[in-house]
Design an enzyme around this catalytic site. Structure first.
Site, short mmCIF file in Angstrom:
data_model
loop_
_atom_site.label_atom_id
_atom_site.label_comp_id
_atom_site.label_asym_id
_atom_site.label_seq_id
_atom_site.Cartn_x
_atom_site.Cartn_y
_atom_site.Cartn_z
N SER A 162 0.87 -1.19 0.00
CA SER A 162 0.00 0.00 0.00
C SER A 162 0.89 1.23 0.00
CB SER A 162 -0.87 0.02 1.26
OG SER A 162 -1.56 1.24 1.37
N TYR B 211 -2.17 -1.01 10.99
CA TYR B 211 -2.34 -1.31 9.55
C TYR B 211 -1.15 -0.79 8.75
CZ TYR B 211 -3.92 -1.23 4.76
OH TYR B 211 -3.98 -1.42 3.40
N LYS C 98 1.74 -2.86 6.51
CA LYS C 98 2.05 -2.70 5.09
C LYS C 98 3.52 -2.31 4.89
CE LYS C 98 -1.78 -4.10 3.42
NZ LYS C 98 -1.90 -5.22 2.49
N1 NAP Z 1 -8.91 -0.15 -0.46
C1 NAP Z 1 -7.81 0.56 -0.26
O1 NAP Z 1 -7.85 1.79 -0.13
C2 NAP Z 1 -6.47 -0.13 -0.23
C3 NAP Z 1 -5.32 0.67 -0.41
C4 NAP Z 1 -4.08 0.05 -0.37
C5 NAP Z 1 -3.96 -1.31 -0.17
N2 NAP Z 1 -5.11 -2.05 0.02
C6 NAP Z 1 -4.94 -3.49 0.24
O2 NAP Z 1 -5.62 -4.19 -0.78
C7 NAP Z 1 -5.92 -5.51 -0.34
C8 NAP Z 1 -7.35 -5.84 -0.72
O3 NAP Z 1 -8.22 -4.98 0.00
P1 NAP Z 1 -9.50 -4.31 -0.68
O4 NAP Z 1 -9.33 -2.84 -0.58
O5 NAP Z 1 -9.79 -4.91 -1.97
O6 NAP Z 1 -10.62 -4.66 0.44
P2 NAP Z 1 -11.85 -5.69 0.44
O7 NAP Z 1 -12.76 -5.41 -0.69
O8 NAP Z 1 -12.36 -5.60 1.85
O9 NAP Z 1 -11.17 -7.12 0.18
C9 NAP Z 1 -10.51 -7.84 1.20
C10 NAP Z 1 -10.40 -9.29 0.76
O10 NAP Z 1 -9.63 -10.00 1.76
C11 NAP Z 1 -10.38 -11.13 2.20
N3 NAP Z 1 -10.15 -11.45 3.60
C12 NAP Z 1 -10.35 -10.66 4.68
N4 NAP Z 1 -10.08 -11.33 5.81
C13 NAP Z 1 -9.68 -12.58 5.42
C14 NAP Z 1 -9.25 -13.74 6.11
N5 NAP Z 1 -9.15 -13.75 7.47
N6 NAP Z 1 -8.92 -14.84 5.41
C15 NAP Z 1 -9.02 -14.85 4.06
N7 NAP Z 1 -9.40 -13.78 3.33
C16 NAP Z 1 -9.73 -12.66 4.01
C17 NAP Z 1 -11.83 -10.71 1.99
O11 NAP Z 1 -12.65 -11.88 1.94
P3 NAP Z 1 -13.90 -12.08 2.95
O12 NAP Z 1 -14.87 -10.97 2.64
O13 NAP Z 1 -14.36 -13.45 2.63
O14 NAP Z 1 -13.33 -11.93 4.35
C18 NAP Z 1 -11.76 -9.97 0.68
O15 NAP Z 1 -11.78 -10.89 -0.39
C19 NAP Z 1 -5.63 -5.52 1.16
O16 NAP Z 1 -4.38 -6.13 1.40
C20 NAP Z 1 -5.56 -4.04 1.52
O17 NAP Z 1 -4.74 -3.81 2.63
C21 NAP Z 1 -6.35 -1.49 -0.01
#
Ligand code: NAP
Length: 270
Positions: free
Chosen positions: A140, A153, A157
């Site tokens: 991130s 968090y 990262k």
């Molecule tokens: N959105 C942002 O602004 C942003 C920015 C930078 C980096 N990121 C990173 O991007 C990645 C994806 O996040 P996202 O933004 O796409 O959020 P998201 O839509 O909430 O997706 C999170 C994913 O992780 C899975 N997950 C959560 N807990 C889990 C567990 N205990 N075991 C297995 N799977 C699990 C969720 O599945 P379930 O629903 O089944 O739990 C979902 O598929 C993360 O690493 C996040 O830190 C996000």
């Protein structure tokens, strides 16, 4: 699955960036093994199948060591080696560190850090033995700034970013490439799950997860070391963060992530 097609693993594939990464793999000729924790994974798998990929869906709680073991068993059960893996599953938690529930924060560490290391430990030796493979770590832009009101968090990262960069160097002559994907704030379920909807960053306009995933996928395919992904604004922030002192970045993060900061007239104290 068609044995002639390359196979990719995507964790956190049920929504957001992971779902869009899975779509990128499917549209570019990969079969995919998708994993997430909850039942919605099967809906995501159906959507990805519609793009012509053979899809296997494995539900596993990766925050538990047994979940990683079960996922790895499913990876090897198919007999076909992974050409690529996107270690993307991750969660956050906003709010003051001194008030947050420790279990929520330990879960961030268990998922974002521990499961990433456990899974990399399982997948990378197989790839190195074969002399080929591509691994994407979803880090991130948060990795580059101390995360006031999101402290654990951002630290998680920073770990992922450092880990990925170390592996890039260790594996430089192995035929295996390691890429870190560094999104900025992206329109997914992340901020709701992290209880950050009353923050400025929670409310602001965010990057499109499809664009973020495409930037990450393109960098992975090209074997690039990192992709600061999404909008021009995020890429500019990535550049500015290289020169700002950490104390200034922590103050800026407070203004964006302090609970209540979404409302006009909040102090924005730094
Ligand atoms: N959105 C942002 O602004 C942003 C920015 C930078 C980096 N990121 C990173 O991007 C990645 C994806 O996040 P996202 O933004 O796409 O959020 P998201 O839509 O909430 O997706 C999170 C994913 O992780 C899975 N997950 C959560 N807990 C889990 C567990 N205990 N075991 C297995 N799977 C699990 C969720 O599945 P379930 O629903 O089944 O739990 C979902 O598929 C993360 O690493 C996040 O830190 C996000």
């Amino acid at each position: 699955m068609n044995d002639n097609k390359p196979k990719a693993l995507v964790t956190g594939a049920s929504s957001g960036i992971g779902f869009e990464l899975a779509r990128q793999f499917a549209e570019n000729g990969y079969d995919v093994l998708l994993t997430a924790e909850d039942g919605e994974l099967h809906l995501a798998a159906d959507e990805i199948r519609a793009h012509g990929a053979a899809v296997t869906a494995v539900r596993a709680d990766l925050a538990e060591p047994g979940g990683v073991d079960r996922l790895y068993a499913a990876v090897t059960a198919e007999g076909r080696p992974l050409a690529a893996a996107a270690l993307n599953a991750g969660v956050g938690k906003g709010g003051p560190f001194v008030e947050n529930d420790i279990e929520d924060e330990i879960r961030i560490i268990d998922l974002n850090i521990t499961s990433t290391v456990r899974l990399a430990k399982r997948l990378l030796p197989d790839m190195v033995r074969r002399g080929e493979g591509k691994v994407l770590f979803t880090s991130s832009i948060a990795a580059t700034m101390p995360g006031s009101f999101q402290a654990v968090y951002n630290a998680s990262k920073s770990f992922v970013q450092s880990f990925a960069e170390a592996l890039q160097n260790e594996l430089k002559d192995s035929g295996v490439t390691v890429t870190s994907l560094m999104p900025g704030p992206t329109e997914t379920d992340f901020f709701r799950r992290a209880d950050m909807q009353d923050t400025k960053v929670g409310q602001q306009e965010k990057d499109d997860p499809a664009k973020v995933a495409k930037d990450g996928f393109d960098a992975l395919m090209a074997g690039r070391k990192k992709a600061v992904a999404g909008s021009a604004k995020t890429k500019a922030q990535g550049l500015v963060n290289r020169i700002l002192p950490d104390s200034a970045k922590a103050a800026a993060h407070r203004r964006m992530a302090e609970p209540g900061s979404a409302e006009e007239g909040t102090s924005g104290r730094s």
